[in-house]
Write an enzyme that holds these catalytic residues in place. Sequence first.
Site, mmCIF file in Angstrom:
data_model
loop_
_atom_site.group_PDB
_atom_site.id
_atom_site.type_symbol
_atom_site.label_atom_id
_atom_site.label_comp_id
_atom_site.label_asym_id
_atom_site.label_seq_id
_atom_site.Cartn_x
_atom_site.Cartn_y
_atom_site.Cartn_z
ATOM 1 N N GLU A 1 1.850 1.300 -3.502
ATOM 2 C CA GLU A 1 0.969 2.222 -4.450
ATOM 3 C C GLU A 1 0.735 3.832 -3.846
ATOM 4 O O GLU A 1 0.831 4.149 -5.129
ATOM 5 C CB GLU A 1 -0.857 1.313 -4.050
ATOM 6 N N ARG B 1 0.845 -0.885 -0.188
ATOM 7 C CA ARG B 1 0.337 -0.696 -0.387
ATOM 8 C C ARG B 1 1.091 1.150 -0.160
ATOM 9 O O ARG B 1 0.174 2.275 -0.878
ATOM 10 C CB ARG B 1 -1.298 0.305 1.758
ATOM 11 N N SER C 1 15.988 14.745 1.466
ATOM 12 C CA SER C 1 17.031 13.969 1.176
ATOM 13 C C SER C 1 16.620 12.507 1.527
ATOM 14 O O SER C 1 15.025 12.962 2.424
ATOM 15 C CB SER C 1 17.742 14.621 2.474
#
Length: 147
Positions: free
Chosen positions: A91, A88, A114
């Site tokens: 995703e 997830r 960074s």
Amino acid sequence: MMDKTTMTKEILIAKEDKGLSWEAIAQAIGMSPEWTTSACLGMNSMPADKAAALCKCLDLSGDVAAALEKFPLKTWEQAVPTDPLVYRIYEIVGVYGTTIKELIHEKFGDGIMSAIDFTMDIQKKEDPKGDRVVITLDGKFLPYKSW
């Protein structure tokens, strides 16, 4: 019918030609900059009224509005992790990564966030509809250097 790639190119050209920020475009259509940017980059679909408002704001054709309304195919070329939670997060980056990149560049310039000078905070936010996960990623902005 126009595809999402062509739609995105036309939107980005019009955005640049008009000198508008994602914030200004989002305000013009009554949505958040994050969601608006993601939809314009082809990763979300827009309701007809929002697509029409965006095209009016950028002086774009009805073909662009129709493409904005189409459901996106959310795919990318990397191997997908199988752990459900990690998947997830993956995703989210796959769907919103280009949106995050676009908004960081607009606000800071050409550079990166960074992952070395970086902190992360994960909180639980209680909600009667179901508890929420709040993830804060806090990284130093590192501009690219010219030489």
